[in-house]
Design a protein around this motif. Structure first.
Motif, PDB file in Angstrom:
ATOM      1  N   ASN A 566     -43.443  32.040 -48.006  1.00 48.13           N
ATOM      2  CA  ASN A 566     -44.896  31.484 -47.421  1.00 48.13           C
ATOM      3  C   ASN A 566     -45.655  32.563 -47.173  1.00 48.13           C
ATOM      4  OD1 ASN A 566     -42.749  29.818 -45.763  1.00 48.13           O
ATOM      5  ND2 ASN A 566     -44.394  28.779 -46.322  1.00 48.13           N
ATOM      6  N   ALA A 567     -45.996  33.158 -48.608  1.00 47.89           N
ATOM      7  CA  ALA A 567     -46.799  34.536 -48.698  1.00 47.89           C
ATOM      8  C   ALA A 567     -48.209  34.454 -48.797  1.00 47.89           C
ATOM      9  CB  ALA A 567     -46.345  35.307 -49.652  1.00 47.89           C
ATOM     10  N   ALA A 568     -48.900  33.222 -48.778  1.00 57.51           N
ATOM     11  CA  ALA A 568     -50.144  33.150 -49.140  1.00 57.51           C
ATOM     12  C   ALA A 568     -51.100  32.528 -48.259  1.00 57.51           C
ATOM     13  CB  ALA A 568     -50.227  32.672 -50.704  1.00 57.51           C
ATOM     14  N   LYS A 569     -52.554  32.808 -48.263  1.00 62.25           N
ATOM     15  CA  LYS A 569     -53.520  32.013 -47.887  1.00 62.25           C
ATOM     16  C   LYS A 569     -54.408  31.812 -49.168  1.00 62.25           C
ATOM     17  CE  LYS A 569     -53.462  33.325 -43.113  1.00 62.25           C
ATOM     18  NZ  LYS A 569     -54.468  33.996 -42.091  1.00 62.25           N
ATOM     19  N   ALA A 570     -55.034  30.562 -49.139  1.00 61.52           N
ATOM     20  CA  ALA A 570     -55.826  30.374 -50.444  1.00 61.52           C
ATOM     21  C   ALA A 570     -57.150  29.654 -49.858  1.00 61.52           C
ATOM     22  CB  ALA A 570     -55.241  29.439 -51.320  1.00 61.52           C
ATOM     23  N   ARG A 571     -58.264  29.833 -50.689  1.00 55.79           N
ATOM     24  CA  ARG A 571     -59.498  29.298 -50.638  1.00 55.79           C
ATOM     25  C   ARG A 571     -59.677  28.408 -51.922  1.00 55.79           C
ATOM     26  NH1 ARG A 571     -62.979  30.135 -53.777  1.00 55.79           N
ATOM     27  NH2 ARG A 571     -63.435  32.146 -53.374  1.00 55.79           N
ATOM     28  N   ILE A 572     -60.119  27.209 -51.748  1.00 62.48           N
ATOM     29  CA  ILE A 572     -60.576  26.458 -53.051  1.00 62.48           C
ATOM     30  C   ILE A 572     -61.868  25.667 -52.903  1.00 62.48           C
ATOM     31  CG2 ILE A 572     -59.838  24.763 -54.674  1.00 62.48           C
ATOM     32  CD1 ILE A 572     -56.820  25.153 -53.788  1.00 62.48           C
ATOM     33  N   LYS A 573     -62.552  25.686 -53.898  1.00 63.59           N
ATOM     34  CA  LYS A 573     -63.754  24.864 -53.717  1.00 63.59           C
ATOM     35  C   LYS A 573     -64.201  24.386 -55.165  1.00 63.59           C
ATOM     36  CE  LYS A 573     -66.636  29.180 -53.701  1.00 63.59           C
ATOM     37  NZ  LYS A 573     -67.459  30.037 -53.084  1.00 63.59           N
ATOM     38  N   GLY A 574     -64.650  23.216 -55.199  1.00 66.55           N
ATOM     39  CA  GLY A 574     -65.207  22.753 -56.560  1.00 66.55           C
ATOM     40  C   GLY A 574     -66.021  21.564 -56.457  1.00 66.55           C
ATOM     41  N   ILE A 575     -66.382  21.048 -57.536  1.00 71.23           N
ATOM     42  CA  ILE A 575     -67.223  19.906 -57.675  1.00 71.23           C
ATOM     43  C   ILE A 575     -66.688  18.974 -58.761  1.00 71.23           C
ATOM     44  CG2 ILE A 575     -69.587  19.082 -58.420  1.00 71.23           C
ATOM     45  CD1 ILE A 575     -70.625  21.693 -57.507  1.00 71.23           C
ATOM     46  N   GLU A 576     -66.573  17.574 -58.520  1.00 71.27           N
ATOM     47  CA  GLU A 576     -66.172  16.533 -59.631  1.00 71.27           C
ATOM     48  C   GLU A 576     -67.340  15.567 -59.817  1.00 71.27           C
ATOM     49  OE1 GLU A 576     -61.514  17.155 -57.843  1.00 71.27           O
ATOM     50  OE2 GLU A 576     -62.759  15.524 -57.329  1.00 71.27           O
ATOM     51  N   ILE A 601     -56.551  34.106 -50.896  1.00 76.29           N
ATOM     52  CA  ILE A 601     -57.368  35.280 -49.949  1.00 76.29           C
ATOM     53  C   ILE A 601     -56.385  36.031 -49.310  1.00 76.29           C
ATOM     54  CG2 ILE A 601     -58.412  35.113 -47.523  1.00 76.29           C
ATOM     55  CD1 ILE A 601     -60.018  33.864 -49.937  1.00 76.29           C
ATOM     56  N   GLU A 602     -55.174  35.860 -49.406  1.00 71.70           N
ATOM     57  CA  GLU A 602     -54.093  36.778 -49.074  1.00 71.70           C
ATOM     58  C   GLU A 602     -52.704  36.516 -49.488  1.00 71.70           C
ATOM     59  OE1 GLU A 602     -51.684  37.096 -44.813  1.00 71.70           O
ATOM     60  OE2 GLU A 602     -53.879  37.723 -44.633  1.00 71.70           O
ATOM     61  N   TYR A 603     -52.182  37.311 -50.543  1.00 75.36           N
ATOM     62  CA  TYR A 603     -50.877  37.192 -51.140  1.00 75.36           C
ATOM     63  C   TYR A 603     -50.267  38.437 -51.372  1.00 75.36           C
ATOM     64  CZ  TYR A 603     -47.488  35.337 -54.243  1.00 75.36           C
ATOM     65  OH  TYR A 603     -46.141  34.828 -54.854  1.00 75.36           O
ATOM     66  N   ALA A 604     -49.328  38.772 -50.832  1.00 78.04           N
ATOM     67  CA  ALA A 604     -48.661  40.163 -51.264  1.00 78.04           C
ATOM     68  C   ALA A 604     -47.250  39.970 -50.839  1.00 78.04           C
ATOM     69  CB  ALA A 604     -49.230  41.403 -50.023  1.00 78.04           C
ATOM     70  N   ILE A 605     -46.366  40.402 -51.692  1.00 77.68           N
ATOM     71  CA  ILE A 605     -44.883  40.504 -51.623  1.00 77.68           C
ATOM     72  C   ILE A 605     -44.401  41.938 -51.996  1.00 77.68           C
ATOM     73  CG2 ILE A 605     -44.549  38.229 -52.492  1.00 77.68           C
ATOM     74  CD1 ILE A 605     -43.992  39.275 -55.105  1.00 77.68           C
ATOM     75  N   PRO A 606     -43.503  42.297 -51.507  1.00 76.44           N
ATOM     76  CA  PRO A 606     -42.907  43.670 -51.699  1.00 76.44           C
ATOM     77  C   PRO A 606     -43.337  44.551 -53.004  1.00 76.44           C
ATOM     78  CG  PRO A 606     -41.491  42.789 -50.365  1.00 76.44           C
ATOM     79  CD  PRO A 606     -42.422  41.605 -50.880  1.00 76.44           C
ATOM     80  N   GLY A 607     -44.011  45.291 -53.101  1.00 74.85           N
ATOM     81  CA  GLY A 607     -44.320  45.953 -54.432  1.00 74.85           C
ATOM     82  C   GLY A 607     -45.583  45.477 -55.093  1.00 74.85           C
ATOM     83  N   THR A 608     -46.165  44.317 -54.809  1.00 73.10           N
ATOM     84  CA  THR A 608     -46.968  43.452 -55.399  1.00 73.10           C
ATOM     85  C   THR A 608     -48.207  42.867 -54.591  1.00 73.10           C
ATOM     86  OG1 THR A 608     -45.457  42.945 -57.302  1.00 73.10           O
ATOM     87  CG2 THR A 608     -47.557  41.959 -57.196  1.00 73.10           C
ATOM     88  N   ASP A 609     -49.389  42.977 -55.020  1.00 70.99           N
ATOM     89  CA  ASP A 609     -50.435  42.251 -54.392  1.00 70.99           C
ATOM     90  C   ASP A 609     -51.295  41.380 -55.210  1.00 70.99           C
ATOM     91  OD1 ASP A 609     -52.370  41.516 -52.577  1.00 70.99           O
ATOM     92  OD2 ASP A 609     -53.165  43.471 -51.825  1.00 70.99           O
ATOM     93  N   TYR A 610     -51.216  39.984 -54.825  1.00 68.83           N
ATOM     94  CA  TYR A 610     -51.962  39.131 -55.790  1.00 68.83           C
ATOM     95  C   TYR A 610     -53.210  38.529 -54.958  1.00 68.83           C
ATOM     96  CZ  TYR A 610     -47.488  38.715 -58.267  1.00 68.83           C
ATOM     97  OH  TYR A 610     -46.485  39.129 -59.328  1.00 68.83           O
ATOM     98  N   THR A 611     -53.522  39.266 -54.098  1.00 70.07           N
ATOM     99  CA  THR A 611     -54.876  38.930 -53.258  1.00 70.07           C
ATOM    100  C   THR A 611     -55.889  38.849 -54.401  1.00 70.07           C
ATOM    101  OG1 THR A 611     -54.040  39.750 -51.380  1.00 70.07           O
ATOM    102  CG2 THR A 611     -56.416  39.370 -51.438  1.00 70.07           C
ATOM    103  N   GLY A 612     -56.743  38.022 -54.451  1.00 68.51           N
ATOM    104  CA  GLY A 612     -57.923  37.642 -55.207  1.00 68.51           C
ATOM    105  C   GLY A 612     -57.597  37.160 -56.427  1.00 68.51           C
TER     106      GLY A 612
END
Length: 726
Positions: A566-576, A601-612
């Motif tokens: 459970n390493a992440a927070k995310a933001r999603i937006k869109g139009i259909e 918005i927030e996702y980091a595991i040891p040694g790696t940061d996937y935020t963004g």
């Protein structure tokens, strides 16, 4: 940028309403001929009256679009993407949210986008091809569905609804022949046994040769051999009681789909690239592998009309047995540095579910609602293994991971629609869920040599247990305004929930026994559903934002395992946007477009940061357009249908590295039919993926060996189908 997006969304909705409200009357156009009745809110409603993002396909549309699989549905649905690690285990992603194989295909994990077949939760094992089912319609609901459906539908859900037996006698037969020696036969019928008992049954078989060729064994692989049978018995003794008993079974037994080793110019220094055939439809696996699957579902539905509403009971038993053997490193059998890796496993899943719900109507229709309880019991036994074959016996070995998980879920739910003033309705709903999972997990090596490298070389044997309970409250609030008979405007806020679970394939005892937690999402949506020009033009628009917390992410750790956290927070937006236009009689043009912006918005595991980074399987742009022309030729009717779709780049994993790219791809399908409605026959010629697009369905990247392993979607297929109905 945010203000621009809000302004665009506002203009789209305002423009839609402005165009639709003064729609001109044209009495020559039929107003209700294309209406689809859906049960997206567990009650029958016109599709255009449902204040939820729903894409629906009726039986005629499924046939005219040559829809066979859920992948065909995804091509034509905005916001829906489907990947697959093998031909029977598909991974849904709805508006950027979906479970990766590391979660949905282990004994302790669940999907984020769920499937229901006639109201029965199909948690594991997938479904057979759609054309093997006697479907009345398919419904795709997008966004969190945490109130009425609840069970893990945090990203959305897909409903398959079959035809009910009736008192009308009918029979349908169709036969198909196509390239790759495809043969298909379907027969189904309906009859009245008495004045109150109706019966329907069907049988379908389809087979074809494989799409790929294994040079090592001399066999075609990734073939098809599927048989499905269904039966339903309906008892309607009076106007207040309706009982339906359903049973279906499907069996699939075919060769596997060995991975193609991508040894293009970027990976020529890979250790497995010696002697590899560059043709992506040719593999060099030392065995073909296999896929076997049997699905059984038995259900009983009882509907009782009471003075104050309708009481529904749905009881179901579902069993899935799945076996697979998949060779991963598809290099020639005798290169100087031969390394083979084979994944194998067997899963036996059984689930029992009971739902009891009451739909009520009061105050002369100004108050409508549903309330109920739901119980699910699921037992899942899975044995998964991995074989590593290196050039020397000392470097070879086998790892085996038995898993046994028992899961229980109980929920109470309710939702009411209150008409505040004529045409303005407020919706309030909520669901309370209690869940528990317990299991036993083991991992050990068998026949391992002293020089066995990772991941099996680092596996320490373990045999552990784990258990965890969770609870969740998932409300929904909505407001919809029926501005005119042809304009519906709505806004909603809903919370979704997905159960926690356990690592299915862990390298350590601690990893196996430690659960990961549930994930939650708040979804916000505004939309408009409109018809204008006397329903010759239909235009539906939705804009949404979803905020996720504790997002469950699976990530492949090279030379180790797949780790879920459970390493992440995310933001999603869109139009259909979805549209259908009928400019003249006999001509229809339809299509959809989706724009999706996803971000960790927030996702980091040891040694790696996937935020963004972009969320997996989240193409930024996607559109499809189809045209259909029908005209009489004497006593016959000719119909031509052509569909084109295009999907933007995406990534298969959160790392967003180039090797995990899901490249932009297109698809063209077409169908030409000639029929005689009076005599009940039809001859059709059809083709799918006519441009022969090469599209990966998943990518596995082993950086240490520069190994890129890829299964692919079907190539160009075509054939002819003859059908008779009477």
């Amino acid at each position: 940028m945010a203000r621009t997006e809000i302004r665009i969304t506002t203009l789209l909705l305002a423009g839609t309403a402005a165009i639709a409200v003064p729609a001109a009357a044209q009495d020559s156009a039929p107003r209700d001929s294309d209406d689809i009745i859906v049960t997206a809110q567990r009650q029958e409603q016109r599709l255009q009256d449902v204040p939820v993002s729903v894409t629906a396909f009726g039986a005629d549309q499924l046939r005219d679009n040559s829809v066979e699989t859920v992948q065909d549905i995804a091509i034509r649905t905005p916001g829906l993407a489907i990947s697959a690690v093998d031909p029977v285990n598909t991974n849904f992603s709805m508006r950027g949210i979906g479970s990766a194989p590391g979660i949905s295909q282990n004994a302790g994990g669940d999907p984020s986008v769920v499937v229901f077949v006639d109201g029965v939760y199909a948690g594991r094992g997938g479904t057979p091809d759609l054309d093997a089912l006697d479907l009345e319609r398919v419904e795709v609901l997008r966004g969190p569905q945490g109130t009425l459906f609840g069970k893990n539908a945090i990203g959305g859900l897909v409903q398959f609804v079959s035809r009910k037996p009736t008192d009308e006698e009918s029979f349908h037969f169709e036969g198909t022949y196509g390239n790759y020696d495809r043969i298909g036969v379907t027969a189904r019928g309906n009859m009245a046994l008495t004045d109150t008992i109706y019966f329907s049954a069907g049988l379908s078989h389809k087979q074809r040769d494989g799409f790929e060729y294994n040079e090592t064994t001399g066999h075609r692989v990734n073939d098809l051999n599927l048989t499905t049978g269904r039966a339903a018995l309906r008892f309607v003794p009076n106007d207040t009681l309706d009982i339906i008993l359903r049973a279906d079974i499907s069996h699939q037994d075919q060769k596997g789909n060995p991975r193609h080793n991508n040894c293009d110019s970027s990976f020529q220094d890979g250790i497995h690239c010696v002697g590899i055939n560059p043709d992506p439809r040719v593999v060099n696996a030392y065995i073909d592998g296999e896929i076997k699957r049997t699905i059984q579902t038995y259900s009983g539905e009882v509907n009782i009309d009471l003075p104050f509403g309708t009481l529904t009971s749905l009881t179901a038993l579902r069993k899935v047995k799945f076996n697979f053997v998949t060779p991963f490193f598809s290099n020639p059998i005798n290169p100087p540095a031969q390394i083979e890796s084979t994944s194998f496993g067997e899963e036996n899943n059984s689930q029992f579910s009971q739902e009891l719900r009451l739909a009520f109507d009061a105050w002369d229709g100004r108050l409508k609602g549903q309330t109920g309880v739901y119980f699910l019991k699921e037992n899942n036994d899975r044995v998964e293994g991995q074989i590593q074959d290196f050039p020397t016996p000392e470097g070879s070995g086998t790892g085996i991971y038995p898993q046994s998980v028992n899961a229980r879920s109980f929920a109470i739910f309710g939702q009411v629609d209150v008409e505040i003033v004529p045409s303005l309705t407020a919706t309030v709903g909520a669901r309370m869920t209690w869940e528990r999972k317990s299991g036993r997990f083991a991992g050990y090596k068998a026949d391992d040599g002293p020089g066995l490298p990772p991941p099996l070389g680092s596996l320490d044997g373990y045999d552990v247990t784990g258990k965890k309970s969770w609870k969740a409250f998932t409300p929904r609030f909505a407001l919809n305004w029926k501005a005119t008979d042809d304009v519906l405007l709505y806004a909603s806020v809903a919370r979704g929930y997905k159960s926690g679970g356990f690592q299915g394939l862990s390298g350590t005892a601690a990893g196996a026994s430690t659960p990961y937690d549930p994930e939650f999402a708040w979804g916000y949506e505004i939309g408009a559903k409109t018809d204008w020009l006397d329903r010759r033009l239909r235009l539906n628009v939705a804009a949404f934002r979803t905020d996720y917390s504790d997002l469950q992410i699976s990530q492949l750790v090279p030379l180790c395992c797949v780790v879920v956290s459970n390493a992440a927070k995310a933001r999603i937006k869109g139009i259909e946007v979805e549209a259908v236009v009928r400019p003249v009689d006999g001509l229809q043009i339809d299509g959809s477009y989706s724009w999706l912006d996803t971000k960790f918005i927030e996702y980091a595991i040891p040694g790696t940061d996937y935020t963004g980074n972009q969320l997996p399987r989240s193409p930024r742009n996607k559109f499809n357009i189809g045209g259909q022309f029908e005209r009489p030729i004497g006593d016959l009717t000719a119909k031509l249908r052509v569909d084109y779709s295009w999907v933007d780049d995406a990534y298969f994993e959160a790392s967003n590295i180039p090797q995990q790219l899901w490249p932009a791809h297109e698809n063209v399908d077409a169908r030409l039919s000639l029929s005689n409605p009076d005599d009940g026959w039809e001859l059709s010629l059809w083709g799918k993926n006519l441009t022969n697009e090469l599209t990966p369905t998943y990518v596995t990247w082993f950086s240490a060996y520069r190994q890129l392993l890829t299964p692919y979607a079907p190539p160009r297929t075509y054939g002819a189908t003859v059908a008779f109905s009477f």
